[in-house]
Motif scaffolding. Structure first.
Motif, short mmCIF file in Angstrom:
data_model
loop_
_atom_site.label_atom_id
_atom_site.label_comp_id
_atom_site.label_asym_id
_atom_site.label_seq_id
_atom_site.Cartn_x
_atom_site.Cartn_y
_atom_site.Cartn_z
N MET A 283 3.61 5.92 -5.27
CA MET A 283 2.84 6.35 -7.52
C MET A 283 1.83 6.73 -7.44
O MET A 283 2.40 7.96 -8.28
CB MET A 283 3.18 4.51 -7.30
N SER A 284 1.14 7.42 -6.38
CA SER A 284 -0.06 7.83 -6.70
C SER A 284 -0.36 9.43 -6.75
O SER A 284 -0.46 10.83 -7.50
CB SER A 284 -1.11 7.33 -5.86
N GLU A 285 1.25 9.63 -5.47
CA GLU A 285 1.75 10.81 -5.35
C GLU A 285 2.50 11.28 -6.49
O GLU A 285 2.97 12.56 -7.01
CB GLU A 285 2.68 10.99 -4.17
N LEU A 286 2.99 10.52 -7.32
CA LEU A 286 4.20 11.43 -8.09
C LEU A 286 3.79 11.28 -9.43
O LEU A 286 3.80 12.45 -10.06
CB LEU A 286 4.81 10.02 -8.85
N ARG A 287 2.82 10.32 -9.60
CA ARG A 287 1.58 10.87 -10.56
C ARG A 287 1.25 12.01 -10.66
O ARG A 287 0.86 12.72 -11.27
CB ARG A 287 -0.05 9.32 -10.10
N GLN A 288 0.56 12.20 -9.69
CA GLN A 288 -0.52 13.67 -9.39
C GLN A 288 0.54 14.93 -9.49
O GLN A 288 0.02 15.30 -9.61
CB GLN A 288 -1.16 14.25 -7.77
N ALA A 289 1.54 14.75 -8.72
CA ALA A 289 2.89 15.60 -9.31
C ALA A 289 3.29 15.84 -10.77
O ALA A 289 4.57 16.85 -10.76
CB ALA A 289 3.78 15.11 -8.18
N GLY A 290 2.71 15.23 -11.65
CA GLY A 290 3.54 15.18 -13.12
C GLY A 290 4.76 14.23 -13.11
O GLY A 290 6.10 14.90 -14.26
N ILE A 291 5.13 13.23 -12.39
CA ILE A 291 6.39 13.10 -11.82
C ILE A 291 6.45 11.33 -12.39
O ILE A 291 5.96 10.73 -12.07
CB ILE A 291 6.88 13.06 -11.41
N LYS B 8 2.51 -5.70 -13.68
CA LYS B 8 1.18 -4.98 -14.79
C LYS B 8 0.73 -4.38 -13.85
O LYS B 8 -0.29 -3.61 -13.65
CB LYS B 8 0.95 -6.75 -14.88
N GLN B 9 0.16 -5.21 -12.49
CA GLN B 9 -0.53 -4.95 -11.64
C GLN B 9 -0.37 -3.26 -10.85
O GLN B 9 -0.73 -2.52 -10.69
CB GLN B 9 -0.58 -5.81 -9.92
N LEU B 10 1.01 -3.12 -10.99
CA LEU B 10 1.22 -1.25 -11.23
C LEU B 10 1.23 -0.29 -12.20
O LEU B 10 1.45 0.97 -11.77
CB LEU B 10 2.90 -1.80 -10.36
N PRO C 197 0.87 -1.41 0.38
CA PRO C 197 -0.27 0.24 -0.05
C PRO C 197 0.69 1.20 0.29
O PRO C 197 0.42 1.58 -0.62
CB PRO C 197 -1.04 0.14 1.29
N GLU C 198 1.87 1.30 1.16
CA GLU C 198 3.04 2.09 0.60
C GLU C 198 3.90 2.38 -0.83
O GLU C 198 3.47 3.99 -0.89
CB GLU C 198 4.20 2.09 1.60
N LEU C 199 3.89 1.79 -1.88
CA LEU C 199 4.39 1.82 -2.12
C LEU C 199 3.01 2.63 -3.95
O LEU C 199 3.68 3.40 -4.11
CB LEU C 199 4.73 0.62 -3.31
N ARG C 200 2.01 1.60 -3.71
CA ARG C 200 0.97 3.05 -4.40
C ARG C 200 0.53 3.71 -3.52
O ARG C 200 0.27 4.84 -4.56
CB ARG C 200 -0.18 1.71 -4.22
N LYS C 201 0.86 4.61 -2.58
CA LYS C 201 0.02 5.68 -1.87
C LYS C 201 1.33 6.74 -2.71
O LYS C 201 1.53 7.88 -3.66
CB LYS C 201 0.34 5.76 -0.86
#
Length: 176
Positions: free
Chosen positions: A54-62, A80-82, A48-52
Motif C-alpha cells: 500500500m505504501s508503494e502504491l501511495r508513493q507511486a500516486g496509485i 479503519k487501520q488501513l 506487513p506485506e500489505l502495508r508495504k
C-alpha cells in the motif's frame, strides 16, 4: 459465457503487483476486494506485506479503493487501520461497485484494474464493468459460509476456463 469469468491476469498475491508494472499497463488506480484478497476474512489487521505494498502504491500516486459486498459498517471496521476508501454493498457480480469507484476517481475503464480472489464475483463484475482484472489466490484456505458456496462452483468454472484458455496460468507478477 465462460469468457465472462476470465481474468486478465492471474497473480499469486497482490503483494507481487508492482506500481511500475501497473503504470506500464496504463493502470492509474487499483480497485480491490477485501476479504481474502487484501486481508484474511477473519483477521482485519492486515500484514506487513500489505502495508508495504500500500505504501508503494501511495508513493507511486496509485489510489487503492476497496470494493466489497459487505455492509458499510463491516468494511469501515475492517479498513479503519488501513485508512482506505471503500465502496460497500457493491452488488458484485454486478458492475455497480466498480463503476462507482471508477467514477469517483474520474478514470476511464482502461485506467483501473479490479483485484480479487473470486471468479464468481470479482472477475465477473470486472468483465461486466469493462475493466481489466487480476485474480489472486486467497490469502487463507478458509472462507465465510457464503463464500464456500461460490468456491464449490468456482472449481468447475476454473476447469472450463483453463480448458478453453490454456494460456491462463498463475504468474509471479504481471510481467511473468
Amino acid at each position: 459465457m465462460i469468457a465472462k469469468f476470465k481474468p486478465t491476469w492471474m497473480v499469486k498475491t497482490v503483494y507481487n503487483i508492482s506500481p511500475d508494472q501497473l503504470k506500464q499497463h496504463g493502470i492509474k488506480a487499483v480497485l480491490s476486494d477485501l476479504d481474502n484478497t487484501l486481508i484474511a476474512w477473519n483477521n482485519p489487521n492486515g500484514t506487513p506485506e500489505l502495508r508495504k505494498w500500500m505504501s508503494e502504491l501511495r508513493q507511486a500516486g496509485i489510489p487503492l479503493i476497496v470494493v466489497s459486498n459487505n455492509s458499510a459498517h463491516r468494511v469501515a471496521k475492517a479498513v479503519k487501520q488501513l485508512d482506505l476508501p471503500f465502496v460497500s454493498r457493491s452488488l458484485k457480480p454486478l458492475s455497480f461497485g466498480i463503476t462507482t469507484a471508477r467514477k469517483r476517481l474520474g478514470l476511464s475503464q482502461n485506467e483501473v484494474v479490479m483485484v480479487g480472489d473470486q471468479l464468481m464475483t470479482d472477475m465477473l463484475s470486472a468483465n461486466i464493468a469493462g475493466v481489466r482484472s487480476i485474480l489472486v489466490q486467497p490469502l487463507i484456505n478458509t472462507d465465510k459460509w457464503d463464500t464456500q458456496i461460490n468456491r464449490f462452483f468456482e472449481k468447475f468454472v476454473m476447469k472450463d476456463l483453463l480448458k478453453r484458455y490454456p494460456e491462463l496460468r498463475w504468474q509471479e507478477d504481471l510481467d511473468d
